[in-house]
Design an enzyme around this catalytic site. Sequence first.
Site, PDB file in Angstrom:
ATOM      1  CG  ASN A 277      -0.799  -0.430   2.577  1.00  0.00           C
ATOM      2  OD1 ASN A 277      -0.285  -1.199   2.912  1.00  0.00           O
ATOM      3  ND2 ASN A 277      -0.754   0.984   3.232  1.00  0.00           N
ATOM      4  CG  ASP A 278       0.175   3.899   2.617  1.00  0.00           C
ATOM      5  OD1 ASP A 278      -1.767   3.662   2.358  1.00  0.00           O
ATOM      6  OD2 ASP A 278      -0.150   4.608   3.969  1.00  0.00           O
TER       7      ASP A 278
ATOM      8  CE1 TYR B 240       0.226  -0.292  10.356  1.00  0.00           C
ATOM      9  CE2 TYR B 240      -1.251   1.389  10.782  1.00  0.00           C
ATOM     10  CZ  TYR B 240      -1.152   0.187  10.759  1.00  0.00           C
ATOM     11  OH  TYR B 240      -1.849  -1.221  10.702  1.00  0.00           O
TER      12      TYR B 240
ATOM     13  NE  ARG C  19      -3.902   5.890  10.369  1.00  0.00           N
ATOM     14  CZ  ARG C  19      -3.932   5.270  10.745  1.00  0.00           C
ATOM     15  NH1 ARG C  19      -4.162   5.589  12.184  1.00  0.00           N
ATOM     16  NH2 ARG C  19      -5.598   5.153  10.178  1.00  0.00           N
ATOM     17  CG  ASP C  20       0.008   8.414   8.192  1.00  0.00           C
ATOM     18  OD1 ASP C  20       0.777   6.499   8.448  1.00  0.00           O
ATOM     19  OD2 ASP C  20      -1.004   8.191   7.819  1.00  0.00           O
TER      20      ASP C  20
HETATM   21  C1  FRU Z   1      -2.807   5.236   4.770  1.00  0.00           C
HETATM   22  C2  FRU Z   1      -2.628   3.797   5.843  1.00  0.00           C
HETATM   23  C3  FRU Z   1      -1.437   5.366   6.410  1.00  0.00           C
HETATM   24  C4  FRU Z   1      -1.298   3.706   7.674  1.00  0.00           C
HETATM   25  C5  FRU Z   1      -0.798   2.521   6.695  1.00  0.00           C
HETATM   26  C6  FRU Z   1      -0.738   1.447   7.242  1.00  0.00           C
HETATM   27  O1  FRU Z   1      -3.587   4.306   3.705  1.00  0.00           O
HETATM   28  O2  FRU Z   1      -3.834   2.752   6.468  1.00  0.00           O
HETATM   29  O3  FRU Z   1      -2.507   5.925   7.813  1.00  0.00           O
HETATM   30  O4  FRU Z   1       0.096   4.649   7.760  1.00  0.00           O
HETATM   31  O5  FRU Z   1      -1.892   2.770   5.486  1.00  0.00           O
HETATM   32  O6  FRU Z   1       0.027   1.032   6.475  1.00  0.00           O
END
Ligand code: FRU
Length: 470
Positions: free
Chosen positions: A20-21, A81, A153-154
Site C-alpha cells: 500500500n502507501d 506504518y 500517524r503518518d
Molecule cells: C493509509 C494508511 C496509513 C497507515 C498505513 C498502514 O493507507 O492507513 O494511515 O500508516 O496505511 O499500512
Amino acid sequence: MTTDCWRMGFHIMPPTGWLNDPNGLCQFHGIYHVFHQYSPDWPAPGAPRGWGHATSRDLIHWEHHGMAIRPDTPDEAQGSYSGCAVRVGTGADEHLRFYYTGNVKEPGDFDYIHTGRRAAQLLIESPDGFELGEKRVLLRNEDYPANCTLHVRDPKVWVDADGTWWMLLGARDVDDCGMVLVLSSADGIAWTVVREIYPCAPFGFMWECPDRIELDGHVYLSCCPQGMAAFPWASGMRDVAGYFPLPEGADLSTFDQAIPAESFRLWDHGFDFYAPQTFTDEQGRTLLIGWMGMPEAPYESAPDNLSWCHCLTVPRVLTRQADGVIAQAPAPELDGLHEQEEALVANDTSVLSGHRHDLVIEGIDDPFSLTLDDELEIVFEDGSLTLRFTARGTASIGAGRTERSCAVENLSDVRVLVDSSAVEVFANGGRIVFATRWFPCADTCIVRLVGSTPSARAWRMGDGMRGTYA
Ligand code: FRU
C-alpha cells in the site's frame, strides 16, 4: 495468457504479497528511493506491514530490494506504518532521516480507537538510504493533545529556511473529526505540538497521510480524509485523497485558521488512488507517487488468486496552474520506454500488440471517446469526462469497477498510460486524472478512437521491470 500478463512494466509493485502507501520518497546522490507499505506474507492473515524498498536512477528501471524496515520492535509490533524521508546535513555529513509510525494493537477486547492501540513516531537515520541505523522513538500517545484518539500517524517532516523542523501528523479527535497536528522542533528529535489544523466544517473522521506541498511559493495541504461516503463527489468511497490550497502567503507552520472544506480537490477521479506522497528531487521538481489501491473498495485488485496485490502510480510531476489547480503529468522519463510508434487511427479501430502503451491525443474537439478492448471507455459527454467499464465487457475485466466521472467544460487532450493491469488517464494537461486497475485477458489491445480529427499518437512501451519481477 496467465496472470503474469498483469505484471507491471513501469509501475512499482510488490514481488509477491501486499503493497500500500508509498513511503520515504526521496532522491539522494542520484538514486531515487521509493519505499512502500509492504506485507510480503500476504494473504496470510494478520501479517504486519513494514517498508519495502525500490530504487531507480531514471524513474523507469527499478530494482526491488525486499523489506527495508521490519516491524521488529515492541513499538511497531503490528506494523511499521507510513512515513517520510528528509535529507539532512551537508558534505560528508549529508544523510537521510526516515520518520514513521509504529503501530501497536494490544491483545484484548478494544475498539482500537480510544483504547487498545499505541501510535509512536520513530526515527531511523541512514547514510545512503540502504544502510539503516537504530530505531529511536520520538513521540508516544501521551505526547499528543488530550483531544486526540489513539489514531495519530503518518509523519511528514520538512525543514524551513530558518532551520526550524516541522512535522504534520494525521489525526482523529475524540469527536471523530479528522484533523492535522503541526509540531515543531529545533533538531528534528525533540518535538512540540504547536497547533491543530481543523476544517471549518466536519470533513471525515480521520485524516491520513498529510503532506505539505509548495509550488511557486504557494502552499497546499494534501491529506486523505476517511469517512467521506456521504459527500456526493466521493463516489460512495469511505476514503478519498485530495488537497486544500492555503490562502495566498500562508504556510502550514503558521496557519491558524480553519481550512475551508469546500476548497478540497481530489487528486484523482479513478477507482484506485490513495495515500499519495510528494518529494522534491535533485532537479527541484515536485514529484507525486500514489498508491493505486484503496483501503476499503467494493472491487477486487488481486483476481484469480494473484500472488501480489496493488501497485504504485507512475511518478507524476506537479505544477501549479494559474487558478491554483495542481496539474499532474507523467515524469518525462517515461518517454524513455517508448519503443516503436504504433498507428492510432481516428474514427477507426487500431489493434495494438500487448498491453503496454502510451496513447497521446491532442487537439480534441467534441465529441471524444477512446475505448480499450471494447471494455474500458474514456468518454467526454454532457459536460463530464467519464471512465467506464462497459456493459459489453466481461464483468471480470474491471473486477467490480463500474464508472467514475468528473465535470469538465472542455476537453483538449488526453494521455493514457496502459501498463498491463494499470491504466492512468491524464486529461487537459493533467488537470484531471483517473487511475484504475483492470485485468484484460487478450494479447492485443484494441483501441477505438472517436473524435474530430485529433492528433493521435501511440507508442508501445518497454518493460522497465524486466529483471525486477521476472
Ligand atoms: C493509509 C494508511 C496509513 C497507515 C498505513 C498502514 O493507507 O492507513 O494511515 O500508516 O496505511 O499500512
